[in-house]
Scaffold this active site. Structure first.
Site, short mmCIF file in Angstrom:
data_model
loop_
_atom_site.label_atom_id
_atom_site.label_comp_id
_atom_site.label_asym_id
_atom_site.label_seq_id
_atom_site.Cartn_x
_atom_site.Cartn_y
_atom_site.Cartn_z
N HIS A 1 87.97 -8.13 -2.67
CA HIS A 1 88.01 -9.58 -2.47
C HIS A 1 87.26 -10.00 -1.19
O HIS A 1 86.52 -10.98 -1.18
CB HIS A 1 89.47 -10.04 -2.45
CG HIS A 1 89.63 -11.45 -2.01
ND1 HIS A 1 90.06 -11.81 -0.75
CD2 HIS A 1 89.37 -12.62 -2.66
CE1 HIS A 1 90.08 -13.13 -0.65
NE2 HIS A 1 89.67 -13.65 -1.78
N GLU B 1 83.67 -9.89 -1.86
CA GLU B 1 83.24 -11.08 -2.62
C GLU B 1 82.88 -12.21 -1.65
O GLU B 1 81.86 -12.90 -1.83
CB GLU B 1 84.36 -11.52 -3.57
CG GLU B 1 84.07 -12.82 -4.33
CD GLU B 1 85.31 -13.67 -4.49
OE1 GLU B 1 86.38 -13.17 -4.91
OE2 GLU B 1 85.23 -14.88 -4.16
N HIS B 2 83.69 -12.40 -0.61
CA HIS B 2 83.37 -13.42 0.40
C HIS B 2 82.06 -13.08 1.12
O HIS B 2 81.22 -13.95 1.33
CB HIS B 2 84.49 -13.49 1.45
CG HIS B 2 85.66 -14.32 1.04
ND1 HIS B 2 86.14 -15.36 1.81
CD2 HIS B 2 86.44 -14.29 -0.06
CE1 HIS B 2 87.18 -15.91 1.20
NE2 HIS B 2 87.39 -15.27 0.06
N GLU C 1 93.57 -16.79 4.57
CA GLU C 1 93.77 -16.97 3.13
C GLU C 1 95.04 -16.23 2.68
O GLU C 1 95.81 -16.74 1.87
CB GLU C 1 92.54 -16.46 2.35
CG GLU C 1 92.59 -16.84 0.87
CD GLU C 1 91.30 -16.49 0.12
OE1 GLU C 1 90.25 -16.33 0.77
OE2 GLU C 1 91.37 -16.36 -1.12
#
Lengths: 411, 411
Positions: free
Chosen positions: A46, A49-50, A125
Site C-alpha cells: 500500500h 502504491e502511494h 492514514e
C-alpha cells in the site's frame, strides 16, 4: 471484441473494444498485495502504491498530477490483499497520454526524501482508519478468521511496521513483485487494439522480466470463536461474522455470490427483513469475498450495543434456517435479477468493464464477455445453492464485536 | 434519438433511445422542493418523498420494496431545494414493471399511521445530519447567504416544523404540487419509445391536472458577512464561502462551471495547489450551483482550527488574483478536458443520461444531446470567464465557519 497479447518480457495486455463507447479506461493490475508481504514489510504494498505517484526520472509528483489533469483523466489506485491496481479513464484521443503517464509512474524513482515524507502520510492514514470502527472491525475480523494465514495480513500495516520500513526494503519488494510477468494491463472502451499494442510495446517492452510466485496458496484454516474488542468513543457496536466460502477458482463461486445476496443483500434479503426493516440494526449485510485458493462469507452488522446479543441470535437463526431448508425459488429468482442488473449496469462504463476484465484475467487467465458472465449466474440452481451450503455450512461462526461492549449478554 | 410527448393532463414524457445500451433508466422529476415550502410546512417535500415509498391502495410498503427487488431494480429518490426525483434502472424487459411501480407509488396513500411512524424516522434523520459538521455548515451557509430568500430554506426542516406537521398539511401540499403538469418523466437507454408512451398513458393519463406555479422567482439578495458557529465535539473547522453566480437560465452558466473548476476542482486547481498539496487543509473545493433565477459559488474548506484564518487569507488572495488577472489559457484547456471527460463518462450510463435529460428539461424545457452539451463547454473562452468575473465578482464573501472556533484570529 476481445484481444489478448503477451509481450516478450511476460507482460500481458488484454482489451475489449466497444465502438459505441465514448471513453476508454486502462488499468495496470499488479498481482501483489498484503498476502505477499512478510511481517517485516507489513504495509509495503500500500505504501508503494502511494510512492508510485511521487515521481519518476521523467516526472516530479507535480508533473504526474498535472499531466493526468491536462488530459482530464479520472484516475486512481487501490491496494487489496491480493492486488495493486492503477487506472484511469479518458476521452479516446488521450489514450496515448494516459498509457505514457501510467507506464512511466509504474517505474517510480522511490527517492529517499519522498519516501520519508510519504511515511508520515501513511501513518496519518492508519490513524484515520483507526478512527473508523467499521474498518477496524473488518480488518481485525480477517485476522481472527484467517489466523496465521497470510490472507489475515493487514493491508495498511501498523504504525510500527511502517516506521521501521526502509527505502531499500521497498525497492527490493518492488524489484521482486513489479516484474512484467506479474502485471496485466486491461483496456476497455473506444480504442484501436493495434494502437494499444504499440503503446504498451513502446512504454513497457523494456520492463524487466522475472518470476513473482505467490508461494502461500495453502488453504485457510478457518478459526471459530467469539472475540470482543472494547473500543472507547464509539456509539454503535460493529459486529463481523465470518465463515468459509469457495475460493476464486471454485465453480461454486457464482452460487456463493447468489447465496450471500439471498441471506444478506442490503435490501430485500432475509437479514434486511429481520433486522433492518424493523429497525433492530442500522446495517446488516452479507457478502461473498473470493481470494486465490480461499474464500469467506462476511456478515457485517451495526447496531445499538444493547441489541447486539439479540441480533446475533436472530442472525444465527437465519443461518440455521437456510442451512436446514435452503433458499426458495422466488428468492433465487429475485437474487438473479439483482445480480444480472448489477453486472449489466456495471458493464455499461468502460471503467467497469476494464476492472471486470482485469480481475477476471488476474484470477482465471480467461476472458468472459458480459453475456457469458450473465449466463453463468443465470445457470445457478437451487441445487447449486445446496451444494455451497453443504460444502461451506453456515456453522462454527467466527464472530468479532468491536464497540462499547465488554462482553456479550449471551456469553 | 430524442423523443418528446405531452399528455392531455399536462404530464411531459421525454426519452433518449440508445440501442447499444443494455439497461434502461426512468425517473419522475417533480418540480418541487424546499423553496416551494412556506415556513409552517418546512421539510414537507423531503418527508413526502419518504411517504411515497410507504404504500398505495394497491401496494403496502413491503410490496413496494419487494416489487422493486423482484425486477432487480436499482432505485432511489432525492429531494433538493427545487426538485423531488424518483428513479430506477432495470434490464430492458422490466421497464413495464418499473413504470408500474413508480407511477403507482407517486399516488401514495399517505396513511395516518404510516405518517406518524415515518415522522420519527425523519426526526432521527435530522439528528443524524446534525452530527455531520459538513452538512450543517452547508445548510447554514445557504441560510446566511440567501437570507430570507426561499433558496435559503432547509431541505430537511427542523425537529419543530416536522413535529408540528399534520397529515392534512402534507396531503394539501401533495395535491397542489404533484399535479401532472408539474412532473416530467425522463427515460434513457435501451427501450422502445412507443411502448414508453403507452405505459405512461396507461399509468399516469388519469393523474389530475392543475397549476403549480413557482411564485418566488425574485433574485436572491446576496448577503455579505462572516459568521462563526461554535460547535462542540468537532475536531476540524468547516468553512463555507459563498458568492453570487449566474442562475440556471443564464448563458454564462457553462463559463461559471469552468471558472469554479479552475479555482477549486478537487485536484489540480488553484485551491488544490495552494491548500491541499502542501497539507494546509483536508479539503478545499469550489463548485458552481445553479438554481432557477439565482446561483452561487460555494467554496468548502475543512482544516485544523488553528489554520483557518491563514487558509481564509490564502483563499481571498486566490480570489483576488483571478479576479484581477483572469485564468490562463492552459487552465482553461485543462478545465475543459476535465469537464468534457466527466460529461462523457457520466453519459455512458442510462442512469446518467436519464438524470441529465430530466434536469435539462426541468430547467430549460429543451433537449441537448451529449454532443451539444460538449460543444457548449468547448465554446467557452477566456473572455467568457472574464464576463463571469465582471458580472459576479469574487468580492464581498459570505463566510460561515462551523467547528471548535469561537472567533477567527483575523477578526
Amino acid at each position: 471484441m476481445f484481444h489478448h497479447r503477451s509481450f516478450a518480457n511476460g507482460l500481458t495486455l488484454i482489451g475489449e473494444v466497444s465502438p459505441s463507447a465514448r471513453s476508454v479506461a486502462v488499468g495496470f493490475f499488479v498481482k501483489t498485495g498484503s498476502r505477499d508481504e512478510s511481517s517485516d514489510v507489513s504495509g509495503v504494498s500500500h505504501f508503494l502504491e502511494h510512492m508510485v505517484f511521487k515521481g519518476t526520472p521523467r516526472r516530479s509528483a507535480f508533473d504526474v498530477n498535472r499531466d493526468f489533469d491536462r488530459i482530464g483523466a479520472h484516475y486512481n489506485a487501490f491496494t487489496s490483499e491480493e492486488n495493486t491496481v492503477f487506472y484511469g479513464a479518458v476521452l479516446p484521443e488521450y489514450l496515448p497520454d494516459a498509457v505514457d503517464i501510467l507506464a512511466d509512474i509504474l517505474r517510480p524513482s522511490l527517492r529517499q526524501e519522498d519516501f520519508d515524507l510519504e511515511k508520515n502520510v501513511i501513518i496519518e492514514e492508519i490513524g484515520m482508519y483507526d478512527d473508523q470502527p467499521m474498518w477496524c472491525a473488518y480488518d481485525q475480523s480477517r485476522k481472527a478468521f484467517f489466523a496465521d494465514h497470510p490472507l489475515g495480513n493487514t493491508v495498511l500495516g501498523s504504525v510500527e511496521s511502517i516506521k521501521a520500513l526502509s527505502r531499500e526494503q521497498m525497492q527490493g519488494y518492488f524489484d521482486r513483485r513489479y516484474v512484467a510477468p506479474n502485471i496485466t494491463v486491461s483496456v476497455a472502451g473506444n480504442f484501436d487494439w493495434n494502437q494499444a499494442v504499440e503503446l504498451l510495446e513502446k512504454h513497457c517492452g523494456a520492463w524487466p522480466t522475472g518470476v513473482a510466485p505467490r508461494s502461500n496458496l495453502r488453504p485457510a484454516s478457518h478459526r471459530e470463536g467469539v472475540k470482543i474488542v472494547p473500543k472507547d468513543k464509539v456509539i454503535q457496536e460493529q459486529v463481523m461474522v465470518l465463515t468459509p466460502a469457495p475460493g476464486a477458482d471454485s465453480p461454486l463461486r457464482y452460487a456463493a455470490d447468489i447465496l450471500a445476496m439471498i441471506v444478506g443483500d442490503d435490501t430485500g434479503s432475509r437479514l434486511y427483513w429481520e433486522l433492518i426493516d424493523p429497525g433492530m440494526a442500522d446495517s446488516a449485510d452479507m457478502s461473498y469475498h473470493d481470494y486465490e485458493g480461499a474464500g469467506a462469507f462476511f456478515t457485517m452488522l451495526s447496531c445499538e450495543p444493547e441489541n447486539t446479543a439479540t441480533n446475533l441470535d436472530a442472525l444465527r437463526e437465519i443461518y440455521r434456517e437456510i442451512q436446514a431448508n435452503g433458499a426458495t425459488a422466488e428468492e433465487l429468482n429475485t437474487a438473479k435479477n439483482k445480480v444480472l442488473s448489477r453486472i449489466v449496469r456495471g458493464s455499461e462504463r468502460p471503467m467497469g468493464r476494464m476492472q471486470a476484465l482485469g480481475m477476471g484475467w488476474t484470477y482465471h487467465q480467461k476472458y468472459r464477455s458480459v453475456d457469458e458472465e450473465l449466463a453463468a449466474f443465470d445457470a445457478v440452481t437451487i441445487a447449486d445453492l445446496r451444494r455451497v451450503l453443504d460444502e461451506f455450512p453456515l456453522h462454527n461462526l467466527n464472530v468479532l464485536a468491536l464497540g462499547p461492549l465488554t462482553k456479550l449478554a449471551s456469553d
